[in-house]
Design a protein around this motif. Structure first.
Motif, PDB file in Angstrom:
ATOM      1  N   VAL A 124       0.833  -1.203   0.000  1.00 66.34           N
ATOM      2  CA  VAL A 124       0.000   0.000   0.000  1.00 66.34           C
ATOM      3  C   VAL A 124       0.867   1.253   0.000  1.00 66.34           C
ATOM      4  O   VAL A 124       0.608   2.219  -0.744  1.00 66.34           O
ATOM      5  CB  VAL A 124      -0.944  -0.007   1.222  1.00 66.34           C
ATOM      6  CG1 VAL A 124      -1.627   1.354   1.386  1.00 66.34           C
ATOM      7  CG2 VAL A 124      -1.994  -1.093   1.075  1.00 66.34           C
ATOM      8  N   ASN A 125       1.917   1.232   0.799  1.00 65.45           N
ATOM      9  CA  ASN A 125       2.749   2.427   0.890  1.00 65.45           C
ATOM     10  C   ASN A 125       3.660   2.598  -0.321  1.00 65.45           C
ATOM     11  O   ASN A 125       4.028   3.729  -0.659  1.00 65.45           O
ATOM     12  CB  ASN A 125       3.561   2.394   2.183  1.00 65.45           C
ATOM     13  CG  ASN A 125       2.732   2.807   3.384  1.00 65.45           C
ATOM     14  OD1 ASN A 125       2.458   3.988   3.576  1.00 65.45           O
ATOM     15  ND2 ASN A 125       2.308   1.837   4.175  1.00 65.45           N
ATOM     16  N   LEU A 126       4.024   1.512  -0.986  1.00 66.23           N
ATOM     17  CA  LEU A 126       4.735   1.652  -2.259  1.00 66.23           C
ATOM     18  C   LEU A 126       3.831   2.317  -3.296  1.00 66.23           C
ATOM     19  O   LEU A 126       4.280   3.150  -4.096  1.00 66.23           O
ATOM     20  CB  LEU A 126       5.202   0.284  -2.760  1.00 66.23           C
ATOM     21  CG  LEU A 126       6.423  -0.319  -2.072  1.00 66.23           C
ATOM     22  CD1 LEU A 126       6.706  -1.714  -2.626  1.00 66.23           C
ATOM     23  CD2 LEU A 126       7.643   0.580  -2.255  1.00 66.23           C
ATOM     24  N   LEU A 127       2.557   1.936  -3.279  1.00 69.06           N
ATOM     25  CA  LEU A 127       1.604   2.569  -4.179  1.00 69.06           C
ATOM     26  C   LEU A 127       1.481   4.061  -3.884  1.00 69.06           C
ATOM     27  O   LEU A 127       1.505   4.897  -4.806  1.00 69.06           O
ATOM     28  CB  LEU A 127       0.238   1.898  -4.045  1.00 69.06           C
ATOM     29  CG  LEU A 127      -0.914   2.540  -4.820  1.00 69.06           C
ATOM     30  CD1 LEU A 127      -0.648   2.495  -6.316  1.00 69.06           C
ATOM     31  CD2 LEU A 127      -2.233   1.851  -4.487  1.00 69.06           C
ATOM     32  N   SER A 128       1.360   4.412  -2.602  1.00 64.12           N
ATOM     33  CA  SER A 128       1.227   5.827  -2.252  1.00 64.12           C
ATOM     34  C   SER A 128       2.505   6.592  -2.570  1.00 64.12           C
ATOM     35  O   SER A 128       2.454   7.757  -2.991  1.00 64.12           O
ATOM     36  CB  SER A 128       0.875   5.971  -0.769  1.00 64.12           C
ATOM     37  OG  SER A 128       1.952   5.572   0.062  1.00 64.12           O
ATOM     38  N   SER A 129       3.669   5.965  -2.392  1.00 65.96           N
ATOM     39  CA  SER A 129       4.930   6.635  -2.721  1.00 65.96           C
ATOM     40  C   SER A 129       5.046   6.883  -4.221  1.00 65.96           C
ATOM     41  O   SER A 129       5.514   7.949  -4.656  1.00 65.96           O
ATOM     42  CB  SER A 129       6.112   5.783  -2.240  1.00 65.96           C
ATOM     43  OG  SER A 129       6.119   5.669  -0.832  1.00 65.96           O
ATOM     44  N   ILE A 134       4.559  10.861  -8.754  1.00 71.92           N
ATOM     45  CA  ILE A 134       3.819  11.382  -9.906  1.00 71.92           C
ATOM     46  C   ILE A 134       3.306  12.792  -9.602  1.00 71.92           C
ATOM     47  O   ILE A 134       3.384  13.705 -10.441  1.00 71.92           O
ATOM     48  CB  ILE A 134       2.651  10.446 -10.262  1.00 71.92           C
ATOM     49  CG1 ILE A 134       3.187   9.088 -10.746  1.00 71.92           C
ATOM     50  CG2 ILE A 134       1.744  11.072 -11.311  1.00 71.92           C
ATOM     51  CD1 ILE A 134       2.115   8.034 -10.942  1.00 71.92           C
ATOM     52  N   SER A 135       2.803  12.983  -8.383  1.00 75.67           N
ATOM     53  CA  SER A 135       2.312  14.303  -7.973  1.00 75.67           C
ATOM     54  C   SER A 135       3.428  15.335  -8.027  1.00 75.67           C
ATOM     55  O   SER A 135       3.224  16.473  -8.490  1.00 75.67           O
ATOM     56  CB  SER A 135       1.731  14.234  -6.558  1.00 75.67           C
ATOM     57  OG  SER A 135       0.760  13.228  -6.443  1.00 75.67           O
ATOM     58  N   THR A 195       3.562  18.579 -10.480  1.00 70.06           N
ATOM     59  CA  THR A 195       3.665  19.896  -9.854  1.00 70.06           C
ATOM     60  C   THR A 195       4.865  20.665 -10.386  1.00 70.06           C
ATOM     61  O   THR A 195       4.765  21.858 -10.720  1.00 70.06           O
ATOM     62  CB  THR A 195       3.767  19.757  -8.327  1.00 70.06           C
ATOM     63  OG1 THR A 195       2.630  19.045  -7.837  1.00 70.06           O
ATOM     64  CG2 THR A 195       3.827  21.120  -7.657  1.00 70.06           C
ATOM     65  N   TYR A 196       6.007  19.989 -10.482  1.00 65.07           N
ATOM     66  CA  TYR A 196       7.206  20.670 -10.970  1.00 65.07           C
ATOM     67  C   TYR A 196       7.066  21.050 -12.441  1.00 65.07           C
ATOM     68  O   TYR A 196       7.492  22.141 -12.868  1.00 65.07           O
ATOM     69  CB  TYR A 196       8.435  19.782 -10.771  1.00 65.07           C
ATOM     70  CG  TYR A 196       9.737  20.500 -11.070  1.00 65.07           C
ATOM     71  CD1 TYR A 196      10.285  21.387 -10.154  1.00 65.07           C
ATOM     72  CD2 TYR A 196      10.386  20.309 -12.280  1.00 65.07           C
ATOM     73  CE1 TYR A 196      11.461  22.072 -10.427  1.00 65.07           C
ATOM     74  CE2 TYR A 196      11.569  20.983 -12.575  1.00 65.07           C
ATOM     75  CZ  TYR A 196      12.108  21.858 -11.643  1.00 65.07           C
ATOM     76  OH  TYR A 196      13.264  22.532 -11.924  1.00 65.07           O
ATOM     77  N   ALA A 197       6.465  20.177 -13.228  1.00 71.98           N
ATOM     78  CA  ALA A 197       6.269  20.490 -14.640  1.00 71.98           C
ATOM     79  C   ALA A 197       5.363  21.699 -14.818  1.00 71.98           C
ATOM     80  O   ALA A 197       5.541  22.507 -15.749  1.00 71.98           O
ATOM     81  CB  ALA A 197       5.677  19.282 -15.357  1.00 71.98           C
ATOM     82  N   ALA A 198       4.392  21.858 -13.944  1.00 70.91           N
ATOM     83  CA  ALA A 198       3.422  22.942 -14.077  1.00 70.91           C
ATOM     84  C   ALA A 198       3.919  24.263 -13.504  1.00 70.91           C
ATOM     85  O   ALA A 198       3.539  25.335 -13.988  1.00 70.91           O
ATOM     86  CB  ALA A 198       2.106  22.552 -13.391  1.00 70.91           C
ATOM     87  N   THR A 199       4.773  24.198 -12.472  1.00 67.28           N
ATOM     88  CA  THR A 199       5.158  25.418 -11.760  1.00 67.28           C
ATOM     89  C   THR A 199       6.649  25.722 -11.789  1.00 67.28           C
ATOM     90  O   THR A 199       7.048  26.862 -11.528  1.00 67.28           O
ATOM     91  CB  THR A 199       4.716  25.336 -10.287  1.00 67.28           C
ATOM     92  OG1 THR A 199       5.424  24.252  -9.639  1.00 67.28           O
ATOM     93  CG2 THR A 199       3.219  25.097 -10.178  1.00 67.28           C
ATOM     94  N   LEU A 257      -6.570  21.759  -9.947  1.00 68.97           N
ATOM     95  CA  LEU A 257      -7.424  20.740  -9.347  1.00 68.97           C
ATOM     96  C   LEU A 257      -6.793  19.353  -9.460  1.00 68.97           C
ATOM     97  O   LEU A 257      -6.869  18.549  -8.512  1.00 68.97           O
ATOM     98  CB  LEU A 257      -8.792  20.753 -10.023  1.00 68.97           C
ATOM     99  CG  LEU A 257      -9.815  19.744  -9.508  1.00 68.97           C
ATOM    100  CD1 LEU A 257     -10.118  19.988  -8.038  1.00 68.97           C
ATOM    101  CD2 LEU A 257     -11.099  19.804 -10.339  1.00 68.97           C
ATOM    102  N   MET A 258      -6.152  19.062 -10.580  1.00 67.09           N
ATOM    103  CA  MET A 258      -5.502  17.764 -10.743  1.00 67.09           C
ATOM    104  C   MET A 258      -4.371  17.595  -9.729  1.00 67.09           C
ATOM    105  O   MET A 258      -4.236  16.538  -9.107  1.00 67.09           O
ATOM    106  CB  MET A 258      -4.952  17.623 -12.162  1.00 67.09           C
ATOM    107  CG  MET A 258      -4.223  16.310 -12.405  1.00 67.09           C
ATOM    108  SD  MET A 258      -3.598  16.138 -14.099  1.00 67.09           S
ATOM    109  CE  MET A 258      -2.405  17.476 -14.128  1.00 67.09           C
ATOM    110  N   ILE A 259      -3.569  18.638  -9.539  1.00 68.66           N
ATOM    111  CA  ILE A 259      -2.481  18.571  -8.566  1.00 68.66           C
ATOM    112  C   ILE A 259      -3.050  18.372  -7.165  1.00 68.66           C
ATOM    113  O   ILE A 259      -2.543  17.561  -6.374  1.00 68.66           O
ATOM    114  CB  ILE A 259      -1.630  19.852  -8.634  1.00 68.66           C
ATOM    115  CG1 ILE A 259      -0.885  19.912  -9.968  1.00 68.66           C
ATOM    116  CG2 ILE A 259      -0.643  19.904  -7.467  1.00 68.66           C
ATOM    117  CD1 ILE A 259      -0.139  21.218 -10.203  1.00 68.66           C
TER     118      ILE A 259
END
Length: 564
Positions: free
Chosen positions: A169-174, A179-180, A184-188, A209-211
């Motif tokens: 579960v935590n590998l999935l969240s990591s 990805i987040s 975020t870096y690509a957008a800002t 909203l996606m971020i």
């Protein structure tokens, strides 16, 4: 005073390395760990005083540019979380030393526990201080790496199985967090929270909203928010008592802290408020319904942990200073209460040999001090006046009332129901495990044993009889769920014959070591003191909430080094 900011992270990391080098000197390991965590408590307290008087304390690490650099920020919220986490981790470490698990926990190497625990402390501290998303990611990986080791300490089949779920579960969240960060870096063009507070507002609404959704989902998994909380009740109860205590008390709150920080700083005008309110309501109700259905105290407390995360999400969802202040106060309360309850539960397990309600009873007679130590935080968890749990819930309900919408009022109604069901769950636990007599507990154990594995020719001379799958005894009714749970546990776990003999004789042959009893009693006492100092603590929570909603204070302190 800014030089103090990195120390809650640096000291545990350095001590972890030294502790690992001292693997053949467990006594030095113990004293080193206790000394370092005591120092962290003192430093965190000094940072809290400084942040409260003079505003956020910031330190930039390395010679990177501001858009890429690592910044640590100790504002009122971060410093308060540092103090609470330092106090409970010190108590848990002292408890584990008193238990003896640092010397030999089911064959685990003695060199592992102390350095791993110190890495966990460093990860938690770094998460609270992190001023950029990537450093926050590193913090989660530090504490998760340490938690993988602690969760599977001893290498038993049950712990490995639970640890596997936890790891996946935590590998999935990591992965989702990475990805987040990439999006975020690509957008800002930055990951620094202070820069993001300014640049996210310039993005198109659908990108922002996606971020927000990506970050919320990531942190919701870590905070065990419904429906992403399925992993917690099966993972936490299998670990040793000190590990379960620090997991239940702290790790989910780091996820809540991340939600609180990003929602107030990055998304102050969130379009997801209603979604968060519904999430809060479902987290409360589904969690507490799961708690009511449990026949094991560890699992019951694990489900209440999930349900009370809903209260914290309620305050965040409201998006007001009142709601944020209520959440901050309730976080402090819940960290202390949950840690104290799981430490006391470790004493119960040591005394009774189990935490399954079907196997224990009569503890109020055999161990009255232990009964009091469980009763006080249990009532606090249920929100009985005048405890801090009641004060925190009133603050959150008042914030919802001030909002005035029908949905916040619906969540308040759900919160009231959750509080009543929490009281029912802990009262049932108290009645069965502590209040019933040893004789009643003995009879119930025998009835469950016979019902789970009936012997040929078994009759009703012992005063029991069955009706529609239920077993009726003079001590009460044993349900089908109790019988099925007994069959699931098997002969090795049903019943504990040593405790069986103990409760039959009404004798106290097992004692709680002072090294375990003192830290547990200390945290229970601290939970009571939260009520005594509720006024100043709530005032501090309100000031921290004001800082979160006046974002210029945080942004200017990071970018210019001056609070305004």
């Amino acid at each position: 005073m800014n030089a103090l900011v990195p120390l809650p992270v640096v000291l545990p990391i350095l001590a972890a390395g030294v502790s690992l080098a001292l693997l053949h000197h467990p006594r030095i390991q113990r004293w080193l760990s206790l000394g370092v965590l005591t120092a962290v408590v003192v430093i965190s307290s000094a940072l809290l005083v400084q942040a409260d008087r003079h505003g956020p304390q910031t330190v930039w690490i390395g010679a990177w540019s501001e858009t890429l650099g690592i910044v640590l920020v100790a504002d009122r919220l971060a410093a308060l979380m540092l103090v609470v986490s330092a106090v409970v981790t010190l108590a848990v470490l002292a408890y584990s030393v008193g238990q003896g698990m640092t010397e030999d926990e089911e064959g685990a190497p003695i060199s592992i526990y102390h350095p791993t625990f110190l890495v966990l402390v460093a990860g938690v501290s770094n998460a609270f201080l992190a001023g950029d998303l990537f450093n926050l990611f590193v913090s989660f990986e530090m504490l998760l790496f340490a938690s993988y080791v602690l969760l599977t300490l001893g290498g038993t089949a049950t712990r490995i199985r639970a640890g596997t779920i936890y790891v996946l579960v935590n590998l999935l969240s990591s992965t989702l967090f990475l990805i987040s960060i990439a999006v975020t870096y690509a957008a800002t063009g930055t990951l620094t929270l202070a820069h993001l507070a300014e640049r996210l507002a310039e993005l198109p609404d659908h990108v922002s909203l996606m971020i927000q959704l990506l970050l919320l989902t990531t942190f919701a998994i870590k905070a065990a928010v419904f429906p992403l909380s399925f992993w917690l009740p099966d993972s936490y109860p299998t670990a040793p008592a000190p590990v379960t205590a620090v997991f239940a008390g702290l790790l989910t709150k780091v996820g809540v802290y991340a939600i609180l920080r990003t929602q107030t700083l990055l998304f102050p005008d969130s379009p997801l408020s209603d979604l968060l309110l519904w999430t809060a309501l479902l987290t409360m109700l589904i969690g507490i319904l799961g708690a009511v259905a449990q026949s094991d105290i560890k699992r019951m407390l694990s489900f209440t942990l999930v349900s009370h995360i809903g209260y914290l999400i309620l305050g965040i969802a409201l998006g007001s200073r009142l709601g944020t202040a209520g959440t901050i106060f309730y976080v402090v309360h819940h960290i202390t209460i949950q840690t104290a309850l799981f430490l006391v539960l470790g004493l119960v397990e040591r005394r009774a040999g189990s935490t399954a309600l079907m196997r224990i009873g009569g503890l109020a007679r055999l161990a009255p001090l232990l009964a009091v130590l469980f009763f006080v935080p249990a009532m606090n968890l249920a929100g009985i006046p005048p405890f801090s749990g009641f004060i925190g819930k009133v603050g959150l309900f008042q914030a919802a009332q001030a909002d005035g919408g029908w949905l916040p009022w619906t969540v308040v109604a759900g919160g009231a129901v959750t509080s009543l069901l929490t009281l029912y769950a802990v009262a049932k636990t108290w009645a069965v495990a502590f209040w019933r007599t040893p004789e009643e507990a003995h009879e119930a154990l025998e009835a469950i044993s016979d019902a789970a594995d009936p012997a040929p020719g078994h009759g009703s001379d012992d005063g029991t009889h069955q009706h529609r799958g239920h077993v009726h005894t003079s001590a009460g009714t044993i349900t089908k769920n109790d019988i099925e749970e007994a069959r699931r546990l098997g002969n090795d776990d049903l019943p504990d014959r040593d405790f069986h003999t103990l409760i039959e004789a009404g004798e106290d042959n097992r004692h709680s070591p002072a090294g375990m009893l003192v830290p547990a009693a200390g945290l229970v006492t601290l939970s009571v003191l939260l009520t005594v100092v509720a006024g100043p603590l709530y005032g501090l929570s309100e000031r921290a909430a004001r800082d979160l909603h006046q974002r210029d204070t945080y942004v200017s302190s990071v970018l210019t080094g001056e609070a305004r």
